[in-house]
Scaffold this active site. Structure first.
Site, PDB file in Angstrom:
ATOM      1  N   ASP A   1      25.651  17.055   5.996  1.00 42.54           N
ATOM      2  CA  ASP A   1      27.004  16.488   5.897  1.00 42.54           C
ATOM      3  C   ASP A   1      27.841  17.123   6.990  1.00 42.54           C
ATOM      4  OD1 ASP A   1      27.499  19.012   4.652  1.00 42.54           O
ATOM      5  OD2 ASP A   1      27.486  18.125   2.650  1.00 42.54           O
TER       6      ASP A   1
ATOM      7  N   ASN B   1      13.984  26.538   2.047  1.00 46.60           N
ATOM      8  CA  ASN B   1      15.195  25.783   2.403  1.00 46.60           C
ATOM      9  C   ASN B   1      16.376  26.737   2.561  1.00 46.60           C
ATOM     10  OD1 ASN B   1      16.471  23.099   2.619  1.00 46.60           O
ATOM     11  ND2 ASN B   1      17.524  23.616   0.700  1.00 46.60           N
TER      12      ASN B   1
ATOM     13  N   GLU C   1      17.712  29.544  -0.059  1.00 47.90           N
ATOM     14  CA  GLU C   1      18.772  30.485   0.342  1.00 47.90           C
ATOM     15  C   GLU C   1      18.479  31.939  -0.041  1.00 47.90           C
ATOM     16  OE1 GLU C   1      22.372  28.691  -1.203  1.00 47.90           O
ATOM     17  OE2 GLU C   1      21.953  26.811  -0.168  1.00 47.90           O
TER      18      GLU C   1
ATOM     19  N   GLU D   1      20.081  18.583   3.899  1.00 49.16           N
ATOM     20  CA  GLU D   1      21.358  18.424   3.177  1.00 49.16           C
ATOM     21  C   GLU D   1      22.493  18.080   4.138  1.00 49.16           C
ATOM     22  OE1 GLU D   1      22.167  21.781   0.590  1.00 49.16           O
ATOM     23  OE2 GLU D   1      20.061  22.055   0.113  1.00 49.16           O
TER      24      GLU D   1
ATOM     25  N   HIS E   1      24.564  21.598   6.864  1.00 51.46           N
ATOM     26  CA  HIS E   1      25.949  21.436   6.409  1.00 51.46           C
ATOM     27  C   HIS E   1      26.845  21.810   7.592  1.00 51.46           C
ATOM     28  CE1 HIS E   1      25.026  20.662   2.243  1.00 51.46           C
ATOM     29  NE2 HIS E   1      24.247  21.725   2.199  1.00 51.46           N
TER      30      HIS E   1
HETATM   31  O1  9MR Z   1      26.049  19.608  -4.241  1.00 46.07           O
HETATM   32  C1  9MR Z   1      25.825  20.623  -5.197  1.00 46.07           C
HETATM   33  C2  9MR Z   1      27.060  20.786  -6.055  1.00 46.07           C
HETATM   34  O2  9MR Z   1      27.246  19.629  -6.854  1.00 46.07           O
HETATM   35  C3  9MR Z   1      26.920  22.024  -6.921  1.00 46.07           C
HETATM   36  O3  9MR Z   1      28.141  22.248  -7.620  1.00 46.07           O
HETATM   37  C4  9MR Z   1      26.602  23.216  -6.046  1.00 46.07           C
HETATM   38  C5  9MR Z   1      26.437  24.500  -6.844  1.00 46.07           C
HETATM   39  O4  9MR Z   1      26.146  25.580  -6.020  1.00 46.07           O
HETATM   40  O5  9MR Z   1      25.397  22.967  -5.337  1.00 46.07           O
HETATM   41  C6  9MR Z   1      25.530  21.910  -4.459  1.00 46.07           C
HETATM   42  O6  9MR Z   1      24.356  21.760  -3.701  1.00 46.07           O
HETATM   43  C7  9MR Z   1      23.965  22.882  -2.911  1.00 46.07           C
HETATM   44  C8  9MR Z   1      22.472  22.847  -2.788  1.00 46.07           C
HETATM   45  O7  9MR Z   1      21.881  22.821  -4.052  1.00 46.07           O
HETATM   46  C9  9MR Z   1      21.945  24.027  -1.985  1.00 46.07           C
HETATM   47  N1  9MR Z   1      22.598  24.101  -0.705  1.00 46.07           N
HETATM   48  C10 9MR Z   1      24.049  24.061  -0.718  1.00 46.07           C
HETATM   49  C11 9MR Z   1      24.520  22.830  -1.479  1.00 46.07           C
HETATM   50  C12 9MR Z   1      26.027  22.704  -1.401  1.00 46.07           C
HETATM   51  O8  9MR Z   1      26.623  23.785  -2.070  1.00 46.07           O
END
Ligand code: 9MR
Length: 377
Positions: free
Chosen positions: A289, A219, A179, A287, A257
């Site tokens: 969903d 990513n 990101e 990722e 997402h």
């Molecule tokens: O699923 C993850 C969640 O448990 C954390 O609190 C969060 C913190 O930013 O990150 C989530 O995973 C992220 C991933 O690492 C990067 N892309 C976005 C995902 C959803 O926020």
């Protein structure tokens, strides 16, 4: 609890009308605040028949694709979830345990135990492991956030060498940088930008030196739409530049997402996958969903729409040889970040039921959409 109290007790009978009104208002606010944060079981309501409950990974293997999930190490304590994951998925991503804040909470003091558990679980169950993520502005250890460039550079080197070295040969793919681009197509003003605009190149080179066999990914989210989309175009240009410069970047991770309020067509996604593949990159959907909360219609209708979107996404991957895998961001609705109070509202009104298995671990229509697409149906 307060609501229970209001229901069970009889404050309205014993307090004055004004207080009763106030308590009623508090109750309404609490109720509204709770809507959409948890995702109770839904498969039965959607009329799912259990008979065709085949392992996803078998069908994925026939299609020469990996099908993955993200897990946190605490999920491994749930025996039913462990066997579901081992049965259906042949790729595993650490949802949080390999992030900087978790692995190097203090300078040069590393904590690998949770990541090790996930790596061991993957190995025991013949799953490929994806490492997530080395360089990201979020979930970064506090101590690293304000370092000046001349201290951050050696810190980044040490971090990458330590993690990639720790799991050398056991992590097939790393999300090296996560990101780094904003919605308006610029390099994000993250602490790492202090190292200059080519900090990504440095990160990839360090990771490659630490494990030459690992496939290295950039990513990002919101890059699925393809040509004409500012962010997707900026990431495309970034990857093209890095390839041109001989930076060891091997793949692009498209997070997937899905926010149904603004989501590209299947055709746009497919063309976008094709253009990144044409750069010589592997493509992974990293990722996935699909939040249903804001979809129109009844719950069964939403779940059917979710099934169709999942089918289109998986089919887009199967359409392009270089698209090698699809990872869901969690195994069951019960564990999804989108079913937490903190994150649900990002997708509007919930509940979002974003994954392929419901909170009872029963397969949802989305599961069948994925299965059908993997089978080429
Ligand atoms: O699923 C993850 C969640 O448990 C954390 O609190 C969060 C913190 O930013 O990150 C989530 O995973 C992220 C991933 O690492 C990067 N892309 C976005 C995902 C959803 O926020």
């Amino acid at each position: 609890m307060i609501r229970d109290h209001l229901r069970k007790g009889s404050p309205r009978a014993t307090v004055g009308p004004r207080l009763a009104l106030l308590l009623g208002a508090v109750s309404a606010v609490l109720t509204a605040g709770c809507v959409g944060t948890s995702c109770p079981p839904v498969a039965a309501k959607a009329g799912v028949r259990q008979a065709r409950f085949a392992p996803l990974r078998q069908t994925a293997a026939t299609a020469k694709r990996r099908i993955g999930t993200a897990l946190m190490s605490r999920h491994l304590e749930n025996a039913r979830l462990r066997s579901l994951v081992a049965a259906h998925f042949d790729s595993l991503t650490a949802e949080n345990e390999m992030k900087w804040g978790a692995t190097e909470p203090q300078p040069a003091s590393f904590s690998f135990a949770a990541g090790d558990e996930l790596v061991a679980f993957a190995a025991q169950n013949g799953m490929r492991m994806r490492g997530h993520t080395l360089v990201w502005h979020q979930q970064l250890a506090d101590w690293a956030k304000d370092l000046p460039a001349d201290e951050l550079r050696p810190a980044m080197r040490r971090h990458i060498e330590a993690l990639v070295g720790r799991w050398r040969g056991r992590i097939a793919q790393w999300d090296v940088v996560n990101e780094a681009i904003t919605e308006d197509g610029k390099l994000r003003d993250s602490p790492f930008l202090r190292l200059g605009e080519t900090y990504l190149d440095e990160a990839f080179r360090l990771a490659h030196a630490a494990d030459p066999e690992a496939r290295l990914f950039y990513n990002d989210c919101g890059i699925e739409a393809g040509e004409g989309n500012t962010k997707s175009d900026a990431v495309y240009r970034l990857c093209a530049r890095m390839r041109q410069a001989g930076v060891p970047i091997h793949g692009i991770g498209m997070q997937m997402h899905v926010d149904p309020r603004h989501w590209p067509t299947a055709e746009q996604i497919r063309k976008n996958v094709e253009r990144f593949a044409a750069l010589g990159l592997l493509v992974e959907f990293t990722e996935m969903d699909i939040a249903v909360g804001e979809m129109p219609g009844s719950l069964p209708e939403k779940l059917q729409r979710q099934r169709a979107i999942a089918h289109d996404i998986v089919a887009a991957c199967l359409h392009v040889d270089k698209c090698t895998g699809i990872t869901l961001w969690g195994a069951s609705d019960a564990d999804s970040w989108l079913c937490t109070e903190r994150w649900a509202r990002l997708r509007g009104r919930g509940p979002h039921y974003p994954l392929a298995f419901d909170a009872d671990l029963d397969p949802k229509p989305m599961y069948f959409g994925i299965l059908d697409a993997l089978a080429g149906r």
